[in-house]
Scaffold this active site. Structure first.
Site, PDB file in Angstrom:
ATOM      1  N   THR A  19      -8.383   8.581   9.143  1.00  0.00           N
ATOM      2  CA  THR A  19      -7.720   7.435   8.514  1.00  0.00           C
ATOM      3  C   THR A  19      -7.568   6.239   9.463  1.00  0.00           C
ATOM      4  O   THR A  19      -6.916   5.259   9.112  1.00  0.00           O
ATOM      5  CB  THR A  19      -6.303   7.835   8.040  1.00  0.00           C
ATOM      6  OG1 THR A  19      -5.601   8.368   9.186  1.00  0.00           O
ATOM      7  CG2 THR A  19      -6.350   8.871   6.944  1.00  0.00           C
ATOM      8  N   GLY A  47      -7.812   2.912  11.045  1.00  0.00           N
ATOM      9  CA  GLY A  47      -8.333   1.611  10.606  1.00  0.00           C
ATOM     10  C   GLY A  47      -8.346   1.415   9.098  1.00  0.00           C
ATOM     11  O   GLY A  47      -8.914   0.432   8.605  1.00  0.00           O
ATOM     12  N   THR A  48      -7.684   2.308   8.354  1.00  0.00           N
ATOM     13  CA  THR A  48      -7.687   2.177   6.886  1.00  0.00           C
ATOM     14  C   THR A  48      -7.000   0.872   6.445  1.00  0.00           C
ATOM     15  O   THR A  48      -7.457   0.210   5.511  1.00  0.00           O
ATOM     16  CB  THR A  48      -6.948   3.388   6.257  1.00  0.00           C
ATOM     17  OG1 THR A  48      -7.503   4.558   6.833  1.00  0.00           O
ATOM     18  CG2 THR A  48      -7.128   3.450   4.768  1.00  0.00           C
ATOM     19  N   GLY A  49      -5.898   0.519   7.128  1.00  0.00           N
ATOM     20  CA  GLY A  49      -5.172  -0.700   6.762  1.00  0.00           C
ATOM     21  C   GLY A  49      -6.014  -1.952   6.983  1.00  0.00           C
ATOM     22  O   GLY A  49      -6.057  -2.849   6.133  1.00  0.00           O
ATOM     23  N   CYS A  50      -6.693  -2.014   8.133  1.00  0.00           N
ATOM     24  CA  CYS A  50      -7.551  -3.174   8.439  1.00  0.00           C
ATOM     25  C   CYS A  50      -8.655  -3.274   7.391  1.00  0.00           C
ATOM     26  O   CYS A  50      -8.986  -4.357   6.893  1.00  0.00           O
ATOM     27  CB  CYS A  50      -8.221  -3.035   9.811  1.00  0.00           C
ATOM     28  SG  CYS A  50      -7.101  -2.678  11.158  1.00  0.00           S
ATOM     29  N   LYS A  70       0.854  -1.190   0.000  1.00  0.00           N
ATOM     30  CA  LYS A  70       0.000   0.000   0.000  1.00  0.00           C
ATOM     31  C   LYS A  70       0.890   1.241   0.000  1.00  0.00           C
ATOM     32  O   LYS A  70       1.849   1.323   0.760  1.00  0.00           O
ATOM     33  CB  LYS A  70      -0.916  -0.021   1.225  1.00  0.00           C
ATOM     34  CG  LYS A  70      -1.889  -1.220   1.192  1.00  0.00           C
ATOM     35  CD  LYS A  70      -2.591  -1.439   2.498  1.00  0.00           C
ATOM     36  CE  LYS A  70      -1.664  -2.007   3.553  1.00  0.00           C
ATOM     37  NZ  LYS A  70      -2.315  -2.305   4.826  1.00  0.00           N
TER      38      LYS A  70
HETATM   39  N1  PLP Z   1      -5.966  -1.486  16.737  1.00  0.00           N
HETATM   40  C1  PLP Z   1      -6.088  -2.679  16.200  1.00  0.00           C
HETATM   41  C2  PLP Z   1      -6.777  -3.742  16.979  1.00  0.00           C
HETATM   42  C3  PLP Z   1      -5.575  -2.901  14.911  1.00  0.00           C
HETATM   43  O1  PLP Z   1      -5.682  -4.089  14.353  1.00  0.00           O
HETATM   44  C4  PLP Z   1      -4.951  -1.831  14.224  1.00  0.00           C
HETATM   45  C5  PLP Z   1      -4.393  -1.942  12.886  1.00  0.00           C
HETATM   46  O2  PLP Z   1      -4.307  -2.878  12.245  1.00  0.00           O
HETATM   47  C6  PLP Z   1      -4.842  -0.623  14.818  1.00  0.00           C
HETATM   48  C7  PLP Z   1      -5.360  -0.467  16.079  1.00  0.00           C
HETATM   49  C8  PLP Z   1      -4.143   0.507  14.151  1.00  0.00           C
HETATM   50  O3  PLP Z   1      -5.012   1.302  13.521  1.00  0.00           O
HETATM   51  P1  PLP Z   1      -4.490   2.684  12.991  1.00  0.00           P
HETATM   52  O4  PLP Z   1      -3.013   2.603  12.915  1.00  0.00           O
HETATM   53  O5  PLP Z   1      -5.100   2.769  11.638  1.00  0.00           O
HETATM   54  O6  PLP Z   1      -4.975   3.707  13.907  1.00  0.00           O
END
Ligand code: PLP
Length: 287
Positions: free
Chosen positions: A225, A227-230, A187
């Site tokens: 943004t 949770g964008t990766g999940c 990504k």
């Molecule tokens: N919390 C959990 C349980 C996650 O799985 C993730 C990312 O995969 C995050 C937090 C991080 O999210 P962000 O970096 O997008 O805030």
């Protein structure tokens, strides 16, 4: 240009995706984001929790791993009952949990997508310091597809990315290290944060041949943004379930996240980095 997928291989309505990931009680990331993604894309989703986090839009405050045996039992009971064609992993948390999950994955015959979550964007570690090797040994080794961001890709390959050549070299290194991997999606959101475009890359292994497909989209200016990766990795799983085809799943998952970023950019939920508003998504006719 979107490649046409071959005929659909699965009855997507009769099958489900199992997410194995951490819980984010604020609903922005983790299993909560994954289940919202599946629901908004019309795919049945279920979830085994690997870790509990205490967090909100301001960041992660603490993390508690679930007992490895309990993680394994959640997965086994779901797989013993439900027609799961795809598993998606997110935050695994510790080497012990990785080992337990790996035992289940080794027996799984379907498609497995690993989102190699190492840190939250606020810098909080979401995997124990010794985690990288066990993530590789137990999770990536049993995966069909891998969805690192730039930072995760550099950590996994040990290659500092300065050019597209480095990116291909890193992908080839991972393909030779993990024979089950068929698709690696890097990504591009964090690559050059001042660039007006974001370029995602799909590396595909087809027998002994490799090919690369890229997707370029305008960067959407937003702070929402979380949770964008999940969400991206879950959308990839959902679209792969629907089409059976990586190039199409890659294109559609990227379009889905871009659309969610647009839908969410003017909304406010929480005081910090806001989440995506999956519930506003309306699926367009893809035919
Ligand atoms: N919390 C959990 C349980 C996650 O799985 C993730 C990312 O995969 C995050 C937090 C991080 O999210 P962000 O970096 O997008 O805030």
């Amino acid at each position: 240009m979107l490649e046409k997928a071959p005929k659909m291989v699965l009855n997507s309505e009769a099958m489900g995706v199992l997410t194995i990931a951490g819980s984010d009680p604020s609903g922005g990331a983790g299993i909560q984001a994954d289940l919202k993604t599946y629901a908004s894309l019309g795919v049945y989703g279920c979830a085994a929790i690997s870790s509990l986090t205490v967090q909100n839009s301001n960041g992660v405050y603490s993390v508690q791993a679930v007992k490895p045996e309990l993680v394994k039992e959640q997965i086994r009971m779901v797989l013993a009952d439900l027609p799961i064609s795809h598993i998606k992993t997110g935050m695994i948390g510790t080497s012990q949990v990785a080992e337990a999950v790996g035992e289940c994955l080794a027996e799984f015959k379907g498609t497995m997508i690993c989102d190699p979550v190492l840190k939250a964007s606020d810098g909080h570690d979401l995997f124990a310091a010794d985690g990288l090797a066990s993530l590789g040994e137990h999770i990536i080794a049993n995966s069909t597809a891998l969805t690192p961001n730039f930072t995760e890709f550099q950590a996994l390959t040990g290659i500092v990315l300065n050019s597209d050549k480095d990116l291909s070299a890193g992908a080839e290194k991972l393909f030779s290290q993990y024979p089950r991997l068929k698709a690696i999606i890097v990504k591009g959101g964090h690559r050059n944060e001042t660039s007006p475009v974001v370029i995602d890359s799909l590396f595909l292994r087809d027998g002994l041949k490799f090919r690369t497909i890229t997707a370029e989209r305008p960067r959407i200016e937003t702070t929402n943004t979380h949770g964008t990766g999940c969400t991206y990795a879950s959308a990839l799983a959902a679209y792969h379930l629907k089409t059976g085809y990586w190039p199409q799943a890659f294109q559609q998952a990227g379009d889905y996240v871009a659309e969610l970023l647009k839908l969410s950019c003017d909304r406010k939920m929480g005081q910090g980095t806001g989440p995506l508003w999956h519930h506003l998504y309306k699926e367009k006719d893809q035919s």
